[in-house]
Design a protein around this motif. Structure first.
Motif, PDB file in Angstrom:
ATOM      1  N   UNK A 109       0.828  -1.210   0.000  1.00 60.41           N
ATOM      2  CA  UNK A 109       0.000   0.000   0.000  1.00 60.41           C
ATOM      3  C   UNK A 109       0.867   1.267   0.000  1.00 60.41           C
ATOM      4  N   UNK A 110       2.029   1.179   0.627  1.00 62.26           N
ATOM      5  CA  UNK A 110       2.887   2.365   0.751  1.00 62.26           C
ATOM      6  C   UNK A 110       3.738   2.602  -0.492  1.00 62.26           C
ATOM      7  N   UNK A 111       4.076   1.537  -1.206  1.00 64.45           N
ATOM      8  CA  UNK A 111       4.964   1.671  -2.365  1.00 64.45           C
ATOM      9  C   UNK A 111       4.475   2.713  -3.384  1.00 64.45           C
ATOM     10  N   UNK A 112       3.169   2.748  -3.746  1.00 70.04           N
ATOM     11  CA  UNK A 112       2.722   3.782  -4.702  1.00 70.04           C
ATOM     12  C   UNK A 112       2.962   5.207  -4.197  1.00 70.04           C
ATOM     13  N   UNK A 113       2.848   5.399  -2.871  1.00 67.32           N
ATOM     14  CA  UNK A 113       3.105   6.718  -2.296  1.00 67.32           C
ATOM     15  C   UNK A 113       4.590   7.069  -2.458  1.00 67.32           C
ATOM     16  N   UNK A 114       5.433   6.088  -2.227  1.00 67.06           N
ATOM     17  CA  UNK A 114       6.876   6.299  -2.400  1.00 67.06           C
ATOM     18  C   UNK A 114       7.182   6.667  -3.855  1.00 67.06           C
ATOM     19  N   UNK A 115       6.484   6.000  -4.773  1.00 64.30           N
ATOM     20  CA  UNK A 115       6.682   6.314  -6.197  1.00 64.30           C
ATOM     21  C   UNK A 115       6.364   7.779  -6.484  1.00 64.30           C
ATOM     22  N   UNK A 116       5.276   8.281  -5.910  1.00 62.08           N
ATOM     23  CA  UNK A 116       4.899   9.671  -6.124  1.00 62.08           C
ATOM     24  C   UNK A 116       5.925  10.644  -5.532  1.00 62.08           C
ATOM     25  N   UNK A 117       6.454  10.295  -4.352  1.00 66.78           N
ATOM     26  CA  UNK A 117       7.481  11.145  -3.751  1.00 66.78           C
ATOM     27  C   UNK A 117       8.740  11.178  -4.637  1.00 66.78           C
ATOM     28  N   UNK A 118       9.079  10.037  -5.207  1.00 65.11           N
ATOM     29  CA  UNK A 118      10.243   9.985  -6.082  1.00 65.11           C
ATOM     30  C   UNK A 118      10.031  10.848  -7.331  1.00 65.11           C
ATOM     31  N   UNK A 119       8.821  10.774  -7.891  1.00 64.55           N
ATOM     32  CA  UNK A 119       8.528  11.593  -9.069  1.00 64.55           C
ATOM     33  C   UNK A 119       8.571  13.082  -8.728  1.00 64.55           C
ATOM     34  N   UNK A 120       8.056  13.413  -7.525  1.00 60.40           N
ATOM     35  CA  UNK A 120       8.079  14.821  -7.114  1.00 60.40           C
ATOM     36  C   UNK A 120       9.514  15.294  -6.925  1.00 60.40           C
ATOM     37  N   UNK A 121      10.362  14.422  -6.382  1.00 61.18           N
ATOM     38  CA  UNK A 121      11.762  14.801  -6.165  1.00 61.18           C
ATOM     39  C   UNK A 121      12.510  14.960  -7.487  1.00 61.18           C
ATOM     40  N   UNK A 122      12.113  14.184  -8.510  1.00 64.94           N
ATOM     41  CA  UNK A 122      12.771  14.247  -9.815  1.00 64.94           C
ATOM     42  C   UNK A 122      12.199  15.351 -10.713  1.00 64.94           C
ATOM     43  N   UNK A 123      11.115  15.978 -10.288  1.00 62.19           N
ATOM     44  CA  UNK A 123      10.471  17.002 -11.107  1.00 62.19           C
ATOM     45  C   UNK A 123      11.388  18.218 -11.274  1.00 62.19           C
ATOM     46  N   UNK A 135       2.293  17.511  -4.128  1.00 58.18           N
ATOM     47  CA  UNK A 135       2.503  17.134  -2.720  1.00 58.18           C
ATOM     48  C   UNK A 135       1.174  16.857  -2.037  1.00 58.18           C
ATOM     49  N   UNK A 136       0.160  17.687  -2.325  1.00 57.72           N
ATOM     50  CA  UNK A 136      -1.157  17.508  -1.717  1.00 57.72           C
ATOM     51  C   UNK A 136      -1.790  16.184  -2.151  1.00 57.72           C
ATOM     52  N   UNK A 137      -1.617  15.830  -3.406  1.00 59.49           N
ATOM     53  CA  UNK A 137      -2.164  14.567  -3.905  1.00 59.49           C
ATOM     54  C   UNK A 137      -1.469  13.370  -3.227  1.00 59.49           C
ATOM     55  N   UNK A 138      -0.162  13.504  -3.034  1.00 60.55           N
ATOM     56  CA  UNK A 138       0.592  12.433  -2.373  1.00 60.55           C
ATOM     57  C   UNK A 138       0.178  12.304  -0.913  1.00 60.55           C
ATOM     58  N   UNK A 139      -0.067  13.440  -0.276  1.00 57.22           N
ATOM     59  CA  UNK A 139      -0.516  13.420   1.125  1.00 57.22           C
ATOM     60  C   UNK A 139      -1.862  12.713   1.239  1.00 57.22           C
ATOM     61  N   UNK A 140      -2.776  13.033   0.338  1.00 58.20           N
ATOM     62  CA  UNK A 140      -4.101  12.394   0.349  1.00 58.20           C
ATOM     63  C   UNK A 140      -3.973  10.890   0.109  1.00 58.20           C
ATOM     64  N   UNK A 141      -3.099  10.527  -0.801  1.00 56.28           N
ATOM     65  CA  UNK A 141      -2.899   9.107  -1.091  1.00 56.28           C
ATOM     66  C   UNK A 141      -2.382   8.359   0.140  1.00 56.28           C
ATOM     67  N   UNK A 142      -1.464   8.988   0.867  1.00 56.88           N
ATOM     68  CA  UNK A 142      -0.917   8.363   2.069  1.00 56.88           C
ATOM     69  C   UNK A 142      -1.978   8.233   3.159  1.00 56.88           C
ATOM     70  N   UNK A 143      -2.826   9.236   3.309  1.00 59.13           N
ATOM     71  CA  UNK A 143      -3.900   9.168   4.294  1.00 59.13           C
ATOM     72  C   UNK A 143      -4.902   8.070   3.941  1.00 59.13           C
TER      73      UNK A 143
END
Length: 206
Positions: A109-123, A135-143
């Motif tokens: 369940x957490x791996x997709x959130x990690x993927x989004x953080x990685x994409x945000x860091x590479x942006x 960031x807001x979308x990733x936060x919602x996904x984690x919640x």
């Protein structure tokens, strides 16, 4: 005439002595017979009575029955001990597998959130609005992930302070706020059901 009388007396004396000797021999022989009988009666063992023999046979039967029951109970105990040991090993293995399965579920369940953080860091975008939206979308996904796992957050300003779920980091005195209430939340708390994962760190109004 006198000589005849003297001879008679002498003969009577001899007869008397002879009779006394015979009597002593008879008494001695009688005593020896008694001693032999007594000795024989002492050395001879009494034969067991029939009732005692039957009683002994009955005791043997009881002993055999008790030994049989002991063997049965011992066998039953050994089988139960073996079954319990197998059950313990099986449940230990199942518990270990369940823990691994739970970890896999959480991580998946957490791996997709990690993927989004990685994409945000590479942006490479310079648009802060786009970056903030990501960031807001990733936060919602984690919640959402935490909600799926049964995790709830708590700790809001205005809540009544509860030392069982809140950790008071600071105190303040403000007449405009209710007494013994949470005036500020530094970190939200998290729980699963009634189990507190982390208490909320708050400022309390006295």
């Amino acid at each position: 005439m006198a000589d005849k009388d003297d001879n008679k007396v002498e003969i009577n004396r001899e007869e008397k002595k002879s009779a006394e000797k015979e009597t002593k021999k008879a008494d001695k022989s009688s005593e020896n017979n008694k001693a032999e009988k007594k000795s024989g009666s002492q050395s001879k063992k009494p034969e067991p009575k029939k009732s005692e023999s039957k009683k002994s046979d009955g005791d043997k039967e009881k002993i055999k029955e008790l030994e049989k029951k002991y063997d049965e109970l011992n066998d039953k105990y050994l089988r139960m001990a073996a079954e319990y040991e197998n059950y313990r090993k099986r449940t230990t293995k199942e518990l270990a597998e369940r823990v691994v399965d739970t970890r896999i579920k959480v991580v998946s369940e957490i791996i997709p959130v990690v993927d989004n953080f990685e994409r945000a860091a590479e942006s490479t975008t310079d648009d802060i609005t786009v970056y903030k939206k990501g960031v807001e979308m990733t936060e919602k996904q984690l919640k959402d992930v935490l909600s799926k796992l049964g995790v709830e957050s708590f700790g809001e300003e205005g809540d009544e302070f509860d030392p069982n779920i809140h950790s008071a980091m600071m105190h303040t005195e403000n007449d405009d706020e209710p007494e013994n209430s949470v005036s500020q939340v530094f970190m939200k708390g998290y729980k699963i059901g009634d189990k507190i994962i982390r208490p909320a760190a708050v400022k309390v109004n006295k």
